[in-house]
Enzyme design. Structure first.
Site, mmCIF file in Angstrom:
data_model
loop_
_atom_site.group_PDB
_atom_site.id
_atom_site.type_symbol
_atom_site.label_atom_id
_atom_site.label_comp_id
_atom_site.label_asym_id
_atom_site.label_seq_id
_atom_site.Cartn_x
_atom_site.Cartn_y
_atom_site.Cartn_z
ATOM 1 N N CYS A 1 0.877 -1.174 0.000
ATOM 2 C CA CYS A 1 0.000 0.000 0.000
ATOM 3 C C CYS A 1 0.917 1.228 0.000
ATOM 4 O O CYS A 1 2.113 1.119 0.265
ATOM 5 C CB CYS A 1 -0.855 0.004 1.258
ATOM 6 S SG CYS A 1 0.155 0.054 2.739
ATOM 7 N N CYS B 1 2.181 5.946 9.179
ATOM 8 C CA CYS B 1 1.243 6.188 8.086
ATOM 9 C C CYS B 1 0.193 7.219 8.526
ATOM 10 O O CYS B 1 -0.332 7.138 9.645
ATOM 11 C CB CYS B 1 0.555 4.878 7.720
ATOM 12 S SG CYS B 1 -0.684 5.082 6.447
ATOM 13 N N GLU C 1 0.583 -1.459 16.370
ATOM 14 C CA GLU C 1 -0.239 -0.284 16.045
ATOM 15 C C GLU C 1 -1.241 0.004 17.163
ATOM 16 O O GLU C 1 -1.442 1.161 17.553
ATOM 17 C CB GLU C 1 -0.986 -0.503 14.714
ATOM 18 C CG GLU C 1 -1.778 0.727 14.303
ATOM 19 C CD GLU C 1 -2.688 0.474 13.107
ATOM 20 O OE1 GLU C 1 -2.255 -0.172 12.135
ATOM 21 O OE2 GLU C 1 -3.848 0.923 13.166
HETATM 22 S S1 SF4 Z 1 -2.729 2.203 7.525
HETATM 23 FE FE1 SF4 Z 1 -1.237 2.952 6.061
HETATM 24 S S2 SF4 Z 1 0.428 1.467 6.203
HETATM 25 FE FE2 SF4 Z 1 -1.342 0.511 7.146
HETATM 26 S S3 SF4 Z 1 -2.329 -0.651 5.486
HETATM 27 FE FE3 SF4 Z 1 -3.271 1.389 5.524
HETATM 28 S S4 SF4 Z 1 -2.145 2.646 4.041
HETATM 29 FE FE4 SF4 Z 1 -0.910 0.825 4.534
#
Ligand code: SF4
Length: 402
Positions: free
Chosen positions: A66, A157, A187
């Site tokens: 991503c 992110c 996270e």
């Molecule tokens: S939060 Fe950011 S790093 Fe995590 S999957 Fe979504 S776009 Fe990718």
């Protein structure tokens, strides 16, 4: 602690960096040769399909890296270029992908050592550079690094920061944040560090238990035992579930996060009445676009008459695991692997069934015409996907090497 003020002052400090260092072009070339794949480009151009022998591969229409991950990895590469001689550390795997993390190790980017589940920051000295990964770092870690006089390169992110802002809003109104996530995922650890009062629910069943407690009360001790390690210090289910806000780990199952949000909305409406709902409940959509797109693409591919599904991604990658869950729900035989080397000679595959340890499956690729669905998690480079596809194609001719 005023976490919002701390973050603001950290972001204004000269030793804090959250943009690149102007080496984008060189880094783009390195990343292209390290992670991109011409086979995947061919597949994309060919309506996400490719056939060799009796095996047809059908890729999900959205998969792999991503932009948040790509950005974080590029920033880590830029950091090495910008600080060629400094010690560089990462507070955690930058993303959940073994090959990416190995590349960084090869560039002398070190991981903060962990002992008995606790990170040992004593290895970091003033002037060292420390990278915060795509899924962020806890406010306590940031504070430690700041006090040590490190240069901080923050690749968190923006979708993750958006959740932190949501939690800050809950805190401002004295709401308890109910976080849909895994209490020990980095996270969620980071997100909960910005909350004042929080409770982490793993899935809809746990959310139902909490909703039932809100409506009917229950056994307080049982509640606290059930959610051990998943709530803030001093959390009291009898006092701290009167005003709640919803937040989530960005990579959870989108449908489940939505269902949990609706469940708590109904619960608070029932308990306090529709006109009082806003005084007791807050919800914002914080599932990231990339997670949504990959899960939507999975719904699409699971409608195909697949014989089996291969899901590629780190075994500790939450978003990859959720893609695997979706295949299981559809009763499609699925194999979660993290790299091509898991495909073994003699038609065997070493894979990780959901919630279990690695195991080897014999005769995993059936004879005759086979339609194999493939997807990969947000932290998996195309190059890894290409290697897997090559091995699958080779498997049918029994030419695969150990
Ligand atoms: S939060 Fe950011 S790093 Fe995590 S999957 Fe979504 S776009 Fe990718």
């Amino acid at each position: 602690m005023d976490t919002k003020a701390f973050r603001r002052s950290l972001q204004q400090s000269e030793s804090y960096h959250r943009k690149g260092f102007g080496h984008q072009e060189e880094v783009a070339n390195v990343m292209q040769s390290a992670y991109q794949s011409s086979l995947i480009q061919e597949l994309r151009a060919n309506n996400y399909m490719m056939k060799r022998g009796h095996v047809t591969i059908k890729m999900a229409q959205s998969f792999g890296f991503c932009w948040g991950v790509e950005r974080a990895v590029a920033m880590a590469y830029e950091t090495r270029q910008h600080f060629p001689t400094e010690n560089i550390w990462i507070t955690n795997e930058i993303i959940h992908n073994p090959s990416v993390n190995q590349h960084l190790k090869n560039m002398n980017v070190e991981f903060i050592p962990v002992e008995n589940g606790i990170k040992d920051f004593s290895v970091v000295n003033s002037g060292d550079v420390v990278i915060l990964p795509a899924f962020g770092a806890s406010v306590q870690e940031m504070q430690t690094l700041n006090e040590k006089g490190c240069k901080i390169v923050d690749t968190t992110c923006p979708w993750v920061s958006k959740v932190w802002n949501t939690v800050e809003k809950h805190k401002k109104r004295d709401y308890t944040s109910i976080i849909h996530g895994k209490y020990n995922h980095e996270e969620t650890v980071a997100t909960s560090s910005f909350a004042d009062k929080y409770l982490i629910v793993l899935n809809y069943q746990q959310a139902e238990y909490v909703a039932n407690y809100i409506l009917n009360g229950g056994n307080r001790e049982e509640f606290l035992a059930k959610f051990k390690k998943a709530y803030s210090q001093g959390f009291d289910p009898d006092q701290d579930l009167i005003q709640i806000g919803i937040a989530n780990q960005t990579t959870m199952l989108k449908t489940e996060t939505e269902q949990i949000g609706k469940l708590f909305e109904r619960t608070m409406m029932k308990k306090y009445g529709p006109d009082q709902l806003n005084q007791h409940f807050q919800s914002f959509n914080t599932i990231c676009d990339a997670t949504q797109e990959r899960q939507d693409a999975m719904i699409g591919i699971l409608d195909e008459p697949l014989d089996l599904m291969v899901v590629i991604g780190g075994f500790n990658s939450s978003n990859t695991t959720h893609l695997q869950e979706m295949a299981i729900e559809k009763d499609i035989p699925s194999y979660h692997i993290d790299c091509a080397e898991r495909i073994l000679p003699d038609n065997r595959i070493e894979h990780k069934p959901l919630g279990k340890s690695l195991e080897i499956q014999d005769n995993w690729l059936p004879d005759g015409e086979v339609l194999v669905g493939i997807t990969s998690g947000a932290s998996t480079p195309d190059k890894v996907v290409e290697e897997v596809i090559q091995r699958i194609f080779a498997q049918q001719f029994s030419t695969v090497q150990a």
